[in-house]
Scaffold this active site. Structure first.
Site, PDB file in Angstrom:
ATOM      1  CE  LYS A  56      40.600  37.892  41.090  1.00 19.44           C
ATOM      2  NZ  LYS A  56      40.078  39.192  41.565  1.00 19.44           N
ATOM      3  CB  SER A  89      36.575  38.838  42.467  1.00 27.28           C
ATOM      4  OG  SER A  89      37.762  39.310  43.224  1.00 27.28           O
ATOM      5  CG  ASP A 111      39.857  42.381  48.627  1.00 26.63           C
ATOM      6  OD1 ASP A 111      39.120  42.781  48.336  1.00 26.63           O
ATOM      7  OD2 ASP A 111      40.376  41.119  47.957  1.00 26.63           O
TER       8      ASP A 111
END
Length: 525
Positions: free
Chosen positions: A65, A62, A489
């Site tokens: 992002k 992540s 996830d």
């Protein structure tokens, strides 16, 4: 750099392999644009004996992002130009769509698609690619809240951004990352590693522990703008140096990424353009973590100190804790603050949040209380018998005409909610819960409740298959949780709240949700 600074930093870095044991890892510390620490240890692949070095390719998850949002800002001065593109990708939504900035700031109101995938029966280690993602996203009919009014972590916000950028430019997201980010920054090895099954240089992520042993983690997701970045420690060092080198440029990319963000009512928001904004040890920090089964990473930047920390583990240890410990050492402050010994006894118990139908459990813990509400428990400091708090939440007991309640304030989400205390006394006939319940919102997805030898089990089914049957845990009368500790996830939904509803004494529906995907009604078939 003083001798005491060097000694503190060296001690903190040297302690990482023992404090966070696993196959391998890497850490970098930069101050004033200079690299103070650039260190890897252990193995990127223990079976093939490939060392973990600063050039090892790592799945950043992540942390991607912020790079997705950086690409967006590089291509569009005003991302709201793409609002109509967002609307077109939510064809069944029955209310106004979020805009592009709502996606970038995690203010979209969408339910997280990794959580919703579990409600559709997705196998934990099953394949999840573009087709599966599109089916889940296309099925969106309602939002959790009006866009811009609150915060919720939603991975597909950033998948939508990268998909829209691809469609608008006619170029692959990998190419866009290369031209907008990697080339200008000097991230020479960085790639879009969309397929999570393997890394091109053989680096492996591991599940397990020292006690149980470590084994290669199995992942079968295809990621894009939400979590697809593959990068080495040297690549991340290049990013941190780029941030420092361009710090005074008024239109620098990181300055644009870290501009203050607000909610629609003007209240400050703690997340924007793929970055968390918070305070640590009295300093303003921008940061983000990354996680998938077998992979944990964290980076943070303290602009006032021109200080950056990057941590990577190819195992499941808490990289965010490691980075915080390194930061504390670099700043010369204690990592663990003194905690109160006050016990918030009036708060202990089980609650149901009226707004969302989510369960909240408040239990005794050293120095205060443990709140089970999000994906992982939160430790709260006891302020008084009726109040407990942490940096992101305040819970206060209150008595009303309707009985004992608690008020939960979450400033980072821009919301305050009422927690109604549940009746924990036993007595209901659990056989009445058994049956099949169907959710119109989720394309007729179902939850099946069965008694197996007198024990209550439940499982989800939908467009992605039939999920595992899990033993339910009773919290209170007609309030149960279905555990989900592992999912597609890494950050699994945690416990799904199942709040059964009755009419005329008969169970007619169940309200299902977790923090990532709230308030879904399933009617009994």
């Amino acid at each position: 750099m003083s001798d005491s600074f060097s000694a503190r930093l060296e001690a903190a870095v040297s302690a990482l392999p023992a404090r966070f044991p696993g196959p391998g890892g890497a850490v970098a510390v930069l101050k004033d644009g200079e690299v103070l620490v650039r260190h890897g240890w252990g193995y990127a692949n223990v079976e093939r004996r490939i060392p973990f070095t600063p050039s090892t390719l790592f799945r950043m998850c992540s942390i991607t992002k912020q790079f997705t949002c950086g690409t967006l800002l590089d291509l569009y001065d005003d991302p709201s130009e793409l609002d109509a593109d967002v609307d077109a990708r939510l064809p069944q939504l029955d209310e106004p769509s979020p805009g592009m900035l709502h996606l970038a700031h995690n203010q979209s109101g969408l339910r997280d698609y990794w959580a919703v995938a579990m409600l559709h029966g997705a196998p934990i280690e099953g394949y999840f690619g573009d087709r599966e993602a599109r089916r889940v996203i296309d099925g969106t009919r309602t939002l959790q809240f009006q866009p811009g009014t609150s915060y919720s972590y939603v991975n597909q916000n950033f998948r939508l951004i990268s998909d829209i950028l691809q469609d608008r430019t006619g170029r692959s997201f990998a190419e866009l990352l290369q031209t907008s980010i990697f080339n200008p920054v000097g991230m020479e090895r960085a790639i879009l590693a969309a397929e999570t099954r393997a890394m091109p240089d053989g680096t492996v992520g591991y599940e397990g522990s020292v006690e149980s042993g470590f084994r290669p983690a199995i992942n079968n997701i295809w990621w894009t703008g939400d979590a697809g970045l593959g990068a080495s420690l040297d690549d991340m060092i290049a990013w941190e140096r780029f941030i420092d080198e361009t710090r005074d440029a008024p239109d620098s990319l990181y300055r644009r990424l870290t501009v203050p963000v607000t909610f629609s009512d003007g209240q400050p928001a703690p997340y924007g353009f793929g970055l968390q904004r918070t305070k640590m040890f009295g300093r303003d920090v921008t940061m983000h973590g990354g996680a998938l089964r077998g992979w944990r990473s964290h980076r943070l930047h303290v602009a006032s100190e021109r200080l950056s920390v990057v941590v990577m583990f190819n195992h499941m240890s808490a990289a965010q804790v490691a980075s915080a410990q390194i930061l504390a050492a670099a700043l010369g402050v204690p990592y663990e603050p003194e905690r109160s010994t006050q016990q918030p006894t009036a708060l202990y118990g089980t609650y149901l949040e009226r707004e969302t139908g989510l369960s909240a459990r408040i239990e005794p813990a050293p120095g205060g209380a443990k709140l089970r509400y999000l994906m992982v428990p939160e430790l709260l400091e006891g302020i008084s018998a009726t109040r407990a708090e942490a940096g992101s939440v305040v819970v206060k007991a209150q008595e009303t005409a309707e009985g004992a309640e608690a008020v939960m304030e979450r400033p980072g989400e821009n919301r305050t909610s009422i927690l109604a205390r549940c009746d924990e006394t036993p007595g209901e006939d659990i056989a009445e819960l058994a049956g099949v319940y169907r959710c119109e919102e989720l394309d007729e997805a179902e939850v099946t409740i069965e008694l197996a030898g007198g024990v209550v089990y439940g499982g989800f089914s939908g467009i992605l298959g039939d999920g595992r049957m899990e033993m339910l845990q009773r919290l209170a009368k007609d309030v149960w949780v279905l555990p989900c500790p592992r999912a597609l996830d890494h950050t699994a939904p945690g416990d799904w709240t199942l709040a059964f509803e009755r009419q005329g004494g008969s169970v007619t529906a169940v309200r299902v949700g977790c923090w990532l995907a709230r308030d879904l009604m399933y009617q009994r078939v």
